[in-house]
Design a protein around this motif. Structure first.
Motif, short mmCIF file in Angstrom:
data_model
loop_
_atom_site.label_atom_id
_atom_site.label_comp_id
_atom_site.label_asym_id
_atom_site.label_seq_id
_atom_site.Cartn_x
_atom_site.Cartn_y
_atom_site.Cartn_z
N ASP A 42 0.77 -1.30 -0.15
CA ASP A 42 0.10 -0.03 0.02
C ASP A 42 0.72 1.12 0.04
O ASP A 42 0.29 2.42 -0.28
CB ASP A 42 -1.03 -0.18 1.23
CG ASP A 42 -0.25 0.09 2.63
OD1 ASP A 42 0.93 -0.09 2.75
OD2 ASP A 42 -0.98 -0.11 3.42
N GLY A 43 2.00 1.04 0.17
CA GLY A 43 3.20 2.20 0.04
C GLY A 43 3.28 2.91 1.41
O GLY A 43 4.21 3.73 1.38
N THR A 44 2.93 2.35 2.48
CA THR A 44 3.28 2.62 3.84
C THR A 44 4.65 2.15 4.28
O THR A 44 5.21 2.60 5.10
CB THR A 44 2.18 2.31 4.64
OG1 THR A 44 2.41 1.01 4.87
CG2 THR A 44 0.84 3.03 4.44
N GLY A 45 5.13 1.01 3.68
CA GLY A 45 6.32 0.32 3.91
C GLY A 45 5.67 -1.10 4.74
O GLY A 45 6.78 -1.68 5.01
N GLN A 60 -0.12 -7.65 1.30
CA GLN A 60 -1.08 -8.36 1.83
C GLN A 60 -2.10 -8.80 0.64
O GLN A 60 -1.96 -8.12 -0.41
CB GLN A 60 -2.34 -7.61 2.59
CG GLN A 60 -1.77 -7.16 4.10
CD GLN A 60 -1.57 -8.11 4.99
OE1 GLN A 60 -2.43 -9.20 4.99
NE2 GLN A 60 -0.62 -8.30 5.92
N PRO A 61 -2.63 -9.86 0.66
CA PRO A 61 -3.62 -10.48 -0.49
C PRO A 61 -4.71 -9.64 -0.55
O PRO A 61 -5.26 -9.25 0.41
CB PRO A 61 -3.66 -11.97 -0.18
CG PRO A 61 -3.56 -11.95 1.09
CD PRO A 61 -2.66 -11.18 1.44
N GLY A 62 -5.38 -9.40 -1.90
CA GLY A 62 -6.56 -8.54 -1.70
C GLY A 62 -6.85 -8.17 -3.22
O GLY A 62 -6.14 -8.34 -4.28
N ASP A 63 -8.08 -7.54 -3.40
CA ASP A 63 -8.30 -6.70 -4.57
C ASP A 63 -8.42 -5.06 -4.37
O ASP A 63 -8.45 -4.90 -3.51
CB ASP A 63 -9.88 -7.16 -4.98
CG ASP A 63 -10.20 -8.71 -4.76
OD1 ASP A 63 -8.92 -9.48 -4.99
OD2 ASP A 63 -11.05 -9.23 -4.53
N ALA A 122 -12.63 0.69 -2.95
CA ALA A 122 -12.89 -0.44 -2.17
C ALA A 122 -11.35 -1.16 -2.41
O ALA A 122 -10.79 -1.38 -3.30
CB ALA A 122 -13.98 -1.47 -2.46
N MET A 123 -11.32 -1.77 -1.08
CA MET A 123 -10.08 -2.85 -0.97
C MET A 123 -10.36 -3.88 -0.25
O MET A 123 -11.21 -3.78 0.48
CB MET A 123 -8.67 -1.97 -0.52
CG MET A 123 -8.34 -0.75 -1.58
SD MET A 123 -6.76 -0.02 -0.73
CE MET A 123 -5.64 -1.42 -0.80
N GLY A 124 -9.60 -5.00 -0.43
CA GLY A 124 -9.79 -6.03 0.45
C GLY A 124 -10.29 -7.27 -0.46
O GLY A 124 -9.55 -7.46 -1.54
N ALA A 150 -4.76 -10.27 -11.18
CA ALA A 150 -3.28 -9.76 -11.07
C ALA A 150 -2.68 -11.10 -10.04
O ALA A 150 -1.69 -10.59 -9.27
CB ALA A 150 -3.24 -8.70 -10.10
N ALA A 151 -2.94 -12.25 -10.45
CA ALA A 151 -2.26 -13.37 -9.54
C ALA A 151 -0.96 -13.30 -9.58
O ALA A 151 -0.41 -13.27 -10.87
CB ALA A 151 -2.92 -14.67 -9.96
N GLY A 152 -0.15 -13.40 -8.80
CA GLY A 152 1.41 -13.13 -8.91
C GLY A 152 2.08 -11.86 -9.03
O GLY A 152 3.12 -11.78 -8.99
N LEU A 153 1.23 -10.78 -9.35
CA LEU A 153 1.56 -9.50 -9.36
C LEU A 153 1.42 -8.77 -8.34
O LEU A 153 0.83 -8.80 -7.13
CB LEU A 153 0.91 -8.91 -10.49
CG LEU A 153 0.88 -9.60 -11.94
CD1 LEU A 153 0.14 -8.70 -12.80
CD2 LEU A 153 2.44 -9.69 -12.22
N PHE A 154 2.37 -7.70 -8.04
CA PHE A 154 2.55 -6.86 -6.93
C PHE A 154 1.66 -5.48 -7.39
O PHE A 154 1.94 -5.11 -8.41
CB PHE A 154 3.77 -6.38 -6.53
CG PHE A 154 4.48 -7.41 -5.38
CD1 PHE A 154 4.31 -7.34 -3.96
CD2 PHE A 154 5.07 -8.67 -5.97
CE1 PHE A 154 4.86 -8.18 -3.42
CE2 PHE A 154 5.74 -9.31 -5.08
CZ PHE A 154 5.67 -9.21 -3.85
N CYS A 155 0.68 -5.32 -6.35
CA CYS A 155 0.06 -3.80 -6.93
C CYS A 155 0.43 -2.68 -5.98
O CYS A 155 0.18 -3.03 -4.53
CB CYS A 155 -1.48 -4.24 -6.62
SG CYS A 155 -2.73 -2.95 -7.02
N THR A 156 0.76 -1.56 -6.43
CA THR A 156 1.48 -0.65 -5.36
C THR A 156 0.88 0.88 -6.00
O THR A 156 0.28 0.87 -7.26
CB THR A 156 2.97 -0.64 -5.73
OG1 THR A 156 3.26 0.05 -7.02
CG2 THR A 156 3.56 -1.97 -5.50
N PRO A 157 0.88 1.49 -5.34
CA PRO A 157 0.68 3.02 -5.68
C PRO A 157 1.36 3.21 -6.90
O PRO A 157 2.65 2.88 -7.03
CB PRO A 157 0.90 3.98 -4.70
CG PRO A 157 0.93 3.07 -3.36
CD PRO A 157 1.43 1.86 -3.80
#
Length: 528
Positions: free
Chosen positions: A13-16, A20-23, A33-35, A47-54
């Protein structure tokens, strides 16, 4: 119906914090929405296997001219940068004085100033011109101290008067009220190297009043790097504004290791309540004009006369002595790096010099290396750009580990895809691939924090830098196992990055696997 639904991602999430897994659900340009999210969407990304970041934020861009001519800004978008902050090193396209337009254009030559530069009288004029164009990424701007000073005093080598400084402060206030995220200073370059501490402290107090940042290209990143960092810290101490040291490093073999001292000074300042930080690029070479091998006073002289003088043996001997026995303070690349570690990447009048080192060019022509450098400057009317292999790999890792640093490209796009420093293309993927995955210098979550929430906070970029409900949907999806840069100094400065799968800007997919979608969903950011 949602606009975009990202499913099964590894969310950083960018906080460091750890992933966590999620949508992530996106609607109307925002994260809604997240989670674990269920529902229909116009576009669903597995996005299975991919990192999602800001979306990554480049706090040290030089993209004023680039963004005025190229909607796509491909070099930034392809590395996952969704927000770019330009106007660094004291350089900006506004404000412009009708009396000094030519001087500002000359100072901005590396950044391809537009033909209508004279129209940018105020910073608001410039931002309106940017807003009138489509953009693939978000663009934020600092006002350059160099532009302020040139608009008031031209390139005169003297202290500003009280009245002139008051005028500069007024122009700075207009820029900040119009939306500039801060002010930058270039202490290496004229006219920044003319400014007194009192002048800069006075301007920085205006920044403090608006809660905006000052970024500084320090006076000397080589022999005088420790003293120059102290000078930057004093500006923060005496003004009360946040000071960010640009592209922090120690240039030249004899200065390698000094970053341990400078980082200690920065940490000590912060412990005392003096707000100081820095940005960094992950390469062992810096890049600037070849004319900076000359002492600063030479660059403040009549430039046509300087070109003429560089052709004479007597002047070359004088210049060589001034470089090798310095009495002025500057990076002094010829002495601290050497012509055998200086690669020419732009010299339009002598294309045979491009892509080789100055020492190689000299040997081919039977010249002494420094004479070859002087000849290149004279033949190209001073318009030569060089890469200096000047930075320790160990120092890069040391600086990267420090909590006070963020990543910035300092890249300059060269029209026509000609050679440039590959940092314009590969900065963020290089960190993720080489320094996180391969070298283990940083954890992935900490690297992402330095690319997202940290620059967003420093630059006061509201709703940027975090994956959080209500924040702008600037999002990157990448494969941590393959992400890396491929651009280099010789073959292709713009070679594509690998592993950046999707880039979303303000809720629209802007790039997929290095292909621009034409979304043009970027916005010009005005700080408030």
């Amino acid at each position: 119906m949602l606009d975009i639904l990202i499913k099964n991602a590894r969310i950083l999430d960018g906080t460091g914090n750890p992933w966590q897994p999620g949508d992530v659900a996106v609607q109307d340009g925002r994260i809604v929405a997240m989670g674990r999210v269920e529902g229909d969407a116009a576009q669903t990304i597995d996005a299975a296997g991919l990192f999602c970041t800001p979306g990554f934020i480049d706090p040290h861009g030089h993209d004023e001219g680039y963004a005025l001519t190229d909607e796509e800004t491909h070099a930034k978008l392809s590395q996952g940068v969704t927000t770019d902050v330009s106007g660094n090193c004291g350089l900006s396209l506004a404000p412009v004085s009708p009396d000094h337009t030519a001087e500002l254009a000359a100072a901005m030559a590396l950044l391809t100033p537009p033909k209508n530069l004279k129209d940018f009288v105020t910073f608001d004029d410039f931002l309106r011109a940017m807003e009138a164009r489509p953009h693939a990424i978000n663009l934020a701007y600092q006002v350059g101290h160099g532009a302020l000073r040139i608009a008031v005093t031209g390139m005169e080598n003297r202290p500003a008067t009280v009245k002139e400084l008051d005028t500069m402060c007024g122009m700075l206030r207009e820029a900040l009220q119009s939306g500039a995220v801060g002010m930058s200073v270039g202490m290496l370059y004229p006219p920044g190297n003319i400014a007194s501490q009192d002048e800069l402290v006075t301007l920085c107090r205006v920044l403090r009043d608006y809660d905006r940042i000052m970024t500084i290209h320090i006076r000397d990143e080589a022999d005088g790097v420790v003293e120059s960092v102290k000078e930057a810290i004093d500006l923060a101490r005496f003004s009360g504004c946040f000071v960010n040291i640009s592209h922090h490093k120690a240039l030249g073999l004899s200065n390698w290791g000094k970053v341990n001292t400078t980082l200690g000074l920065i940490e000590e300042a912060n412990a005392q309540g003096v707000a100081v930080g820095f940005d960094q690029y992950p390469y062992n070479a810096n890049c600037t004009g070849l004319n900076t091998i000359l002492p600063p006073s030479y660059l403040l002289s009549d430039q046509a006369e300087l070109v003429s003088n560089l052709r004479t043996p007597e002047f070359r001997d004088q210049a060589r002595h001034a470089i090798m026995n310095p009495t002025e303070i500057w990076d002094n690349y010829a002495r601290n790096v050497g012509m055998d570690r200086t690669l020419v990447i732009k010299a339009d009048a002598t294309p045979e010099a491009v892509g080789i080192r100055v020492s190689e060019y000299a040997a081919a022509r039977g010249l002494e290396p420094m004479d070859a450098a002087f000849q290149l400057l004279a033949d190209n009317n001073l318009d030569v750009v060089a890469v200096y292999f000047s930075i320790s790999d160990e120092d890069i890792a040391t600086v990267m580990r420090n909590i006070n640093g963020m990543f910035g490209s300092d890249g300059i796009y060269v029209p026509g895809g000609k050679k440039t420093h590959p940092r314009i293309m590969g900065t963020m993927p290089r960190v993720l691939g080489r320094y996180v995955r391969e070298k283990g210098v940083l954890r992935l979550d900490e690297a992402v924090r330095k690319m997202t929430s940290l620059p967003a906070r420093r630059m006061r970029l509201a709703r940027k830098g975090l994956l959080l409900e209500g924040y702008d949907a600037d999002i990157v999806l990448f494969d941590a196992a393959t992400v890396t840069d491929t651009a280099d100094f010789i073959k292709d400065s713009y070679a594509p990055n690998q592993g950046i799968r999707h880039v979303i800007v303000n809720g629209r997919i802007a790039m997929t696997d290095n292909i621009y979608t034409g979304a043009a969903s970027g916005r010009v950011y005005r700080a408030r």
